[in-house]
Design an enzyme around this catalytic site. Structure first.
Site, short mmCIF file in Angstrom:
data_model
loop_
_atom_site.label_atom_id
_atom_site.label_comp_id
_atom_site.label_asym_id
_atom_site.label_seq_id
_atom_site.Cartn_x
_atom_site.Cartn_y
_atom_site.Cartn_z
N HIS A 192 1.95 10.94 4.13
CA HIS A 192 2.45 9.56 4.07
C HIS A 192 3.42 9.38 2.91
O HIS A 192 3.31 10.01 1.86
CB HIS A 192 1.31 8.55 4.03
CG HIS A 192 0.52 8.48 2.76
ND1 HIS A 192 0.90 7.71 1.68
CD2 HIS A 192 -0.66 9.05 2.39
CE1 HIS A 192 0.00 7.80 0.72
NE2 HIS A 192 -0.96 8.62 1.11
N GLU A 204 0.39 3.85 4.95
CA GLU A 204 -0.95 4.42 4.89
C GLU A 204 -1.81 3.69 3.88
O GLU A 204 -2.99 3.42 4.13
CB GLU A 204 -0.87 5.92 4.53
CG GLU A 204 -2.19 6.68 4.70
CD GLU A 204 -3.05 6.74 3.44
OE1 GLU A 204 -4.16 7.28 3.50
OE2 GLU A 204 -2.61 6.21 2.37
N GLU A 205 -1.24 3.34 2.74
CA GLU A 205 -2.02 2.68 1.69
C GLU A 205 -2.37 1.24 2.06
O GLU A 205 -3.23 0.63 1.41
CB GLU A 205 -1.25 2.70 0.36
CG GLU A 205 -0.97 4.07 -0.21
CD GLU A 205 -2.21 4.80 -0.71
OE1 GLU A 205 -3.31 4.25 -0.58
OE2 GLU A 205 -2.07 5.92 -1.22
N ASP A 242 -2.81 15.25 2.47
CA ASP A 242 -2.93 14.18 1.48
C ASP A 242 -3.45 14.80 0.20
O ASP A 242 -3.56 16.03 0.09
CB ASP A 242 -3.89 13.10 2.01
CG ASP A 242 -3.55 11.71 1.49
OD1 ASP A 242 -3.31 11.57 0.28
OD2 ASP A 242 -3.56 10.76 2.30
#
Length: 364
Positions: free
Chosen positions: A58, A203-204, A226
């Protein structure tokens, strides 16, 4: 590469700067990246790569957003993703407006005037404020600050002893750097099968940016890259075996555990293929089984009608979600070796389920 990527501001929903950097790198390698409507970047390696294995990381980072501006020019904030409020007071930040990046600091009550009962209290984000130096609300507005503007940690990059480095947004620029290095390798020596190297957004914020990629490109298998929280510091000793310098981390279980019911148990055949690739490439691996962590692989397996066999791999990182995330770049280099071996030799995997185990206990 990590230092350059870490310095780029790309809060969730506003990833344009890092999108441009990734696209430029992929095009310089001779590939034709595709950017969708929400900002996901997919780099097809080889013609007809749709349906090929997907490897992705991401692009975005967590931060804050402007909630309000008071009459004296102080900025109220909300969290954007899982920023830890306990690290915020006294930090340098950047407010990102349409016109400019405006430096600010998170206000902190003078120590001499802090009552004893407040000295060990973590204030929630809605009680914090940013001081950008403006004398009034009108001055802040004139500078271009608006409600909803994103805010990120001010960039820094520090070289520590033993080859370690520290900075902001290593989650997930460590993995982005690894995948760009992977593209470098594929440009020099193309794999004999198609692969999709992708970079997701948001993503966050909602861990679902990858769903658009799944529905458009229809991969049968997917490996998400990740960071993996390292537990080799005094405050986490014995919590998990993950440590800096120990090599890539294979996740056996990840689960958010905070109401989303989101997480991932890796597909057994895919996990075995990653283990075999690591052994063949002489890459040491670590394992984690963790509650409290979620990635944008969490909802991927059910994203298409046929399902997607998914796994998560991680690069060890200390002090996650803070502005001083710390890592050993050699772990990222080992991740590149693992992924390259996996894609070149193990991407065609029999994913059929429901076959009898070869022997009792054969699941592992």
């Amino acid at each position: 590469m990590l230092e350059r990527l870490s310095a780029i501001a790309a809060p969730s929903g506003n990833e344009d700067r890092v999108i441009a950097a990734v696209v430029a790198h992929a095009e310089a390698c001779g590939f034709s990246p595709v950017v969708d409507n929400i900002g996901n970047v997919v780099v097809p390696v080889a013609e007809g790569a749709a349906g090929s294995p997907l490897v992705f990381a991401h692009l975005d980072e967590l931060g804050l957003t402007v909630r309000s501006i008071d009459g004296d020019g102080f900025v109220g904030v909300e969290r954007l993703g899982g920023v830890p409020e306990r690290v915020l007071p006294g930090l340098k930040m950047l407010i990102h407006t349409r016109a400019a990046d405006i430096p600010a600091i998170v206000g902190l009550k003078a120590h001499h005037l802090t009552p004893a009962g407040e000295k060990y209290v973590v204030r929630p984000a809605e009680e914090l404020y940013l001081d950008a130096g403006f004398p009034s609300r009108a001055a802040a507005h004139e500078a271009g600050i608006r409600v909803g503007d994103p805010i990120t940690y001010s960039p820094s990059f520090t070289h520590l002893a033993g080859g370690l480095v520290s900075g902001k947004s290593f989650d997930d620029r460590l993995a982005v750097a690894a995948l760009l290095m992977l593209l470098d390798s594929f440009a020099e020596s193309p794999p004999d099968r198609g692969v999709l190297v992708a970079f997701t957004v948001q993503e966050e914020f909602n861990v679902r940016g990858s769903l658009a990629i799944a529905q458009r490109w229809r991969p049968g298998i997917a490996v998400q890259v990740d960071v993996a929280p390292a537990c080799d510091t005094p405050d986490l000793a014995g919590r998990d075996p993950v440590r800096l310098g120990g090599g890539p981390v294979l996740t056996r279980l990840s689960f958010h555990g905070r109401g989303t019911l989101g997480g991932l148990v890796p597909h057994p055949a895919l996990l075995r293929a990653l283990e075999e690739a690591a052994a063949a490439a002489e890459v040491p691996v670590q394992y984690q089984s963790i509650v409290g962590l979620i990635t944008d692989a969490a909802f991927l397996p059910m994203a298409t009608g046929d399902g997607i066999a998914a796994a998560e791999v991680g690069i060890p990182c200390r002090y996650t979600h803070s502005p001083i995330e710390t890592a050993d770049p050699r772990d990222a280099e080992l991740m590149v070796r693992l992924l390259e071996r996996f894609i070149r030799a193990h991407a065609n995997i029999d994913m059929r389920r429901g076959r009898p185990l070869a022997k009792q206990g054969g699941m592992s």
